[in-house]
Scaffold this active site. Structure first.
Site, mmCIF file in Angstrom:
data_model
loop_
_atom_site.group_PDB
_atom_site.id
_atom_site.type_symbol
_atom_site.label_atom_id
_atom_site.label_comp_id
_atom_site.label_asym_id
_atom_site.label_seq_id
_atom_site.Cartn_x
_atom_site.Cartn_y
_atom_site.Cartn_z
ATOM 1 N N GLY A 46 0.835 -1.197 0.000
ATOM 2 C CA GLY A 46 0.000 0.000 0.000
ATOM 3 C C GLY A 46 0.866 1.241 0.000
ATOM 4 N N GLN A 51 3.202 10.009 1.074
ATOM 5 C CA GLN A 51 4.478 9.294 1.180
ATOM 6 C C GLN A 51 5.425 9.610 0.024
ATOM 7 O OE1 GLN A 51 2.450 5.281 2.055
ATOM 8 N NE2 GLN A 51 4.399 5.127 3.141
ATOM 9 N N CYS A 99 5.847 -0.130 7.438
ATOM 10 C CA CYS A 99 5.488 1.012 6.593
ATOM 11 C C CYS A 99 6.708 1.406 5.781
ATOM 12 C CB CYS A 99 5.044 2.171 7.484
ATOM 13 S SG CYS A 99 4.644 3.668 6.559
ATOM 14 N N LEU A 100 6.484 1.695 4.505
ATOM 15 C CA LEU A 100 7.598 2.089 3.636
ATOM 16 C C LEU A 100 8.244 3.390 4.120
ATOM 17 C CD1 LEU A 100 5.980 1.247 0.180
ATOM 18 C CD2 LEU A 100 7.716 -0.074 1.392
ATOM 19 N N HIS A 141 -4.490 1.741 7.515
ATOM 20 C CA HIS A 141 -3.114 2.241 7.569
ATOM 21 C C HIS A 141 -2.913 3.369 6.547
ATOM 22 C CE1 HIS A 141 1.414 1.411 7.857
ATOM 23 N NE2 HIS A 141 1.307 2.174 6.788
ATOM 24 N N GLU A 142 -3.388 3.142 5.312
ATOM 25 C CA GLU A 142 -3.196 4.154 4.253
ATOM 26 C C GLU A 142 -4.019 5.413 4.523
ATOM 27 O OE1 GLU A 142 -0.695 3.638 2.623
ATOM 28 O OE2 GLU A 142 -0.607 1.485 2.948
ATOM 29 N N HIS A 145 -2.383 7.704 6.842
ATOM 30 C CA HIS A 145 -1.345 8.544 6.231
ATOM 31 C C HIS A 145 -1.923 9.879 5.754
ATOM 32 C CE1 HIS A 145 2.418 6.305 6.062
ATOM 33 N NE2 HIS A 145 1.813 5.221 5.604
HETATM 34 NI NI NI Z 1 2.633 3.300 5.593
#
Ligand code: NI
Length: 187
Positions: A46, A51, A99-100, A141-142, A145
């Protein structure tokens, strides 16, 4: 543009509230395309627009990026939502998240077990996604963000501080934060 650079904690622009997309245009479709490319390349399951430094409420997800049925064709399970909102949430699930944008760290987070998300696609159609399990976790989660919230904010202060201290120490010593290990379930 293709694959974009993913911003990582403690980058301040990960902390803002993203703006709603007012007009869904070809530009929005291009953004979704770049976000998907970036997510698959990472690899992650995701990605939210902030991000990659975009102040827009857009998310992309694919919780089965390596599905065998998918063969060589990436993107069979790709989901994107413009201006997503959670209209229903119930139950509880605990899942280990990564998380990235939170390099080299994973931890268990409590979320709703089932969600109903509404939003728009790039063809200006209103869409609704009902999800449980990993997809429900990833959607929450997304969407977090888009509010400037990272999964580390949902941990106990002790756990969060362990990570924050590690990052601060690395930055102070002028060395990169340890390289993220390959993990398939990272968003
Ligand atoms: Ni994330």
């Amino acid at each position: 543009m293709g694959i974009r650079r993913i911003l990582t904690f403690p980058e301040p622009s990960l902390r803002g509230t993203a703006r709603p997309v007012e007009n869904i245009t070809g530009e929005t479709a291009k953004t979704v395309e770049d976000m998907a490319l970036t997510m698959y390349a990472a690899p992650g399951i995701g990605l939210a627009a902030p991000q990659i430094g975009l102040d827009q409420r857009i998310i992309v997800l694919d919780v089965a990026p390596d599905d065998e049925e998918q063969g060589k064709e990436k993107g069979k399970h790709l989901i994107h939502v413009v201006n997503p909102i959670i209209v229903e949430a119930d139950g509880e699930i605990t899942f280990e998240e990564g998380c990235l944008s939170v390099v080299d760290f994973r931890a268990e987070v409590d979320r709703a077990a089932r969600v109903l998300v509404r939003g728009w696609d790039v063809d200006q159609r209103e869409i609704e996604i009902e999800a449980d399990g990993l997809l429900a976790v990833a959607l929450q989660h997304e969407i977090d963000h888009l509010e400037g919230t990272l999964f580390i904010d949902r941990l106990s202060k002790l756990k969060r501080e362990m990570y924050v201290k590690r990052v601060k120490k690395a930055l102070r010593e002028g060395r990169p934060i340890a390289q993220r290990r390959a993990a398939s379930e990272t968003n």
